[in-house]
Design a protein around this motif. Structure first.
Motif, PDB file in Angstrom:
ATOM      1  N   LYS A  90      36.467  38.342  28.814  1.00 34.16           N
ATOM      2  CA  LYS A  90      35.816  39.266  29.741  1.00 34.16           C
ATOM      3  C   LYS A  90      36.320  39.035  31.160  1.00 34.16           C
ATOM      4  O   LYS A  90      36.562  39.985  31.917  1.00 34.16           O
ATOM      5  N   GLY A  91      36.503  37.749  31.512  1.00 32.44           N
ATOM      6  CA  GLY A  91      36.977  37.409  32.851  1.00 32.44           C
ATOM      7  C   GLY A  91      38.383  37.913  33.102  1.00 32.44           C
ATOM      8  O   GLY A  91      38.694  38.403  34.195  1.00 32.44           O
ATOM      9  N   LEU A  92      39.259  37.822  32.088  1.00 32.85           N
ATOM     10  CA  LEU A  92      40.628  38.299  32.243  1.00 32.85           C
ATOM     11  C   LEU A  92      40.666  39.818  32.431  1.00 32.85           C
ATOM     12  O   LEU A  92      41.438  40.337  33.234  1.00 32.85           O
ATOM     13  N   LYS A  93      39.839  40.519  31.683  1.00 31.16           N
ATOM     14  CA  LYS A  93      39.776  41.972  31.825  1.00 31.16           C
ATOM     15  C   LYS A  93      39.367  42.375  33.244  1.00 31.16           C
ATOM     16  O   LYS A  93      39.923  43.307  33.829  1.00 31.16           O
ATOM     17  N   LYS A  94      38.423  41.633  33.806  1.00 32.34           N
ATOM     18  CA  LYS A  94      37.948  41.917  35.153  1.00 32.34           C
ATOM     19  C   LYS A  94      39.046  41.668  36.180  1.00 32.34           C
ATOM     20  O   LYS A  94      39.252  42.453  37.113  1.00 32.34           O
ATOM     21  N   ILE A  95      39.785  40.582  36.008  1.00 26.61           N
ATOM     22  CA  ILE A  95      40.875  40.250  36.931  1.00 26.61           C
ATOM     23  C   ILE A  95      41.954  41.337  36.902  1.00 26.61           C
ATOM     24  O   ILE A  95      42.438  41.774  37.948  1.00 26.61           O
ATOM     25  N   VAL A  96      42.322  41.789  35.703  1.00 32.11           N
ATOM     26  CA  VAL A  96      43.332  42.835  35.562  1.00 32.11           C
ATOM     27  C   VAL A  96      42.864  44.124  36.232  1.00 32.11           C
ATOM     28  O   VAL A  96      43.632  44.798  36.942  1.00 32.11           O
ATOM     29  N   LYS A  97      41.608  44.452  36.037  1.00 34.98           N
ATOM     30  CA  LYS A  97      41.049  45.680  36.608  1.00 34.98           C
ATOM     31  C   LYS A  97      41.071  45.650  38.130  1.00 34.98           C
ATOM     32  O   LYS A  97      41.358  46.663  38.785  1.00 34.98           O
ATOM     33  N   GLU A  98      40.783  44.488  38.700  1.00 37.31           N
ATOM     34  CA  GLU A  98      40.718  44.371  40.156  1.00 37.31           C
ATOM     35  C   GLU A  98      42.090  44.190  40.804  1.00 37.31           C
ATOM     36  O   GLU A  98      42.311  44.640  41.929  1.00 37.31           O
ATOM     37  N   PHE A  99      43.031  43.510  40.103  1.00 40.21           N
ATOM     38  CA  PHE A  99      44.340  43.217  40.691  1.00 40.21           C
ATOM     39  C   PHE A  99      45.337  44.362  40.516  1.00 40.21           C
ATOM     40  O   PHE A  99      46.257  44.536  41.309  1.00 40.21           O
ATOM     41  N   HIS A 100      45.185  45.161  39.463  1.00 42.00           N
ATOM     42  CA  HIS A 100      46.080  46.285  39.158  1.00 42.00           C
ATOM     43  C   HIS A 100      47.547  45.842  39.047  1.00 42.00           C
ATOM     44  O   HIS A 100      48.414  46.339  39.784  1.00 42.00           O
TER      45      HIS A 100
END
Length: 369
Positions: free
Chosen positions: A79-89
């Motif tokens: 879940k944390g990795l998905k959030k990082i990808v979403k925010e960093f683009h």
């Protein structure tokens, strides 16, 4: 200066000390091309071969993955990795390409607006056909693979992966060369005298964890055959140490010395050695031997062997090392010292392709395409 709208996300379980220089070099080359980078790894855990992570580094922008109790399967991690990808683009993601690191599967989804690159040795155990099928399926989902050596590149191309690039692997040449430059000639001479007073006796070095796949027992069998022509220095600890020490005692091998684990000053021992020997698995130690300009006798190791050692150019290589093969080659070298000098010069030349600068350059070049 080329301005390119690129953002690279680099994800690994931990950042061991021997991987720092490569990642710092990737970061430096990315910044020179105005590429933004973000590193995600656990700052504290021990995961990759029980190596402790390097913590938060001042030279790179990183986030703590926080793998609780070394558990790479946690839902929170995915879940944390998905959030990082979403925010960093990110436009590109570079992953430690291990099927054991399950959270990365979430990044290999079909519908994505970024490319996923894997970095891997390509060295695998002989699994059953079901696990082999699963592994191939996972690797085929990557947009591209960076490999440690040409054998891995060949393997991945044979299973139908087209975008595979051999980049190499490194324990950090800049740090090692800096350490070597601090040693004085007298310091190395005195260290060598601690082990042998005869210049005619070859000093043979092994560095690595004392486990069954390393095949250190082959060194002891070689020591029994070749007797006083060679002295064997064995650096490392591990579960096989007691058995190896018993083998030494049983055969009265006075030409074998166990030095235990040495990390910070291990290049001193590379420097005083005449030959570096890797009879079993491994990889980075071979590259370290190249940096130190050593003659090498090696197996295929983790697959990097044929790239690091060229027969009769900087040493000798054979897929499966035997005591007979080793003793024959060492006996020849002990009688032909000029060959050692030739091998040493060629190892220095070969080491260039394993520099962190070369590895980072190849990766950045591919991700800029």
């Amino acid at each position: 200066m080329i301005t390119i709208d690129k953002k690279i996300l680099i994800i690994t379980r931990v950042l061991p000390h021997w991987r720092r220089e490569i990642f710092e070099e990737i970061n430096r080359k990315a910044r020179s091309s105005q590429i933004e980078t973000l590193y995600v790894y656990d700052h504290k855990s021990k995961v990759m071969g029980n190596h402790k992570s390097s913590g938060m580094l001042p030279t790179i922008n990183s986030l703590d993955l926080k793998i609780k109790k070394n558990n790479v399967l946690k839902f929170e991690t995915m879940k944390g990795l998905k959030k990082i990808v979403k925010e960093f683009h990110p436009t590109d993601i570079l992953l430690e390409a291990s099927p054991r690191f399950l959270p990365t599967y979430t990044l290999l989804q079909r519908n994505k607006n970024y490319r996923v690159w894997g970095w891997t040795s390509g060295y695998f155990k002989k699994y059953d056909k079901y696990r082999n099928f699963f592994r191939k399926l996972i690797f085929k989902r990557f947009d591209g693979l960076f490999t440690y050596h040409s054998l891995a590149t060949k393997y991945f191309k044979e299973i139908g992966i087209k975008n595979v690039i051999t980049v190499g692997n490194s324990p950090g040449d800049k740090k090692i060369h800096q350490e070597i430059s601090t040693y004085t000639t007298s310091e190395l001479i005195n260290l060598k005298k601690q082990f042998t007073v005869s210049d005619s006796r070859l000093i043979c070095l092994f560095v690595g964890k004392l486990t069954k796949p390393k095949k250190v027992e082959v060194l002891l069998e070689t020591a029994r055959i070749i007797k006083d022509k060679c002295l064997f220095l064995i650096v490392g600890e591990g579960p096989e140490k007691l058995e190896l020490e018993n083998q030494k005692k049983k055969n009265n091998l006075n030409n074998v010395i166990f030095l235990g684990e040495i990390v910070e000053t291990v290049n001193k021992y590379f420097q005083i050695a005449d030959v570096f020997i890797l009879p079993g698995t491994g990889g980075l130690a071979l590259v370290q031997a190249l940096y130190n300009g050593k003659s090498i006798i090696s197996s295929y190791a983790d697959g990097i062997g044929p790239d690091a050692v060229i027969n009769n150019v900087n040493g000798y290589i054979q897929k499966n090392i035997t005591a007979k093969f080793l003793s024959d080659k060492l006996a020849y070298l002990s009688e032909n010292k000029s060959k050692l000098s030739e091998f040493e010069k060629n190892s220095v030349k070969l080491s260039v392709k394993f520099s962190t600068s070369s590895i980072a350059e190849k990766m950045i070049f591919q991700m800029l395409k």
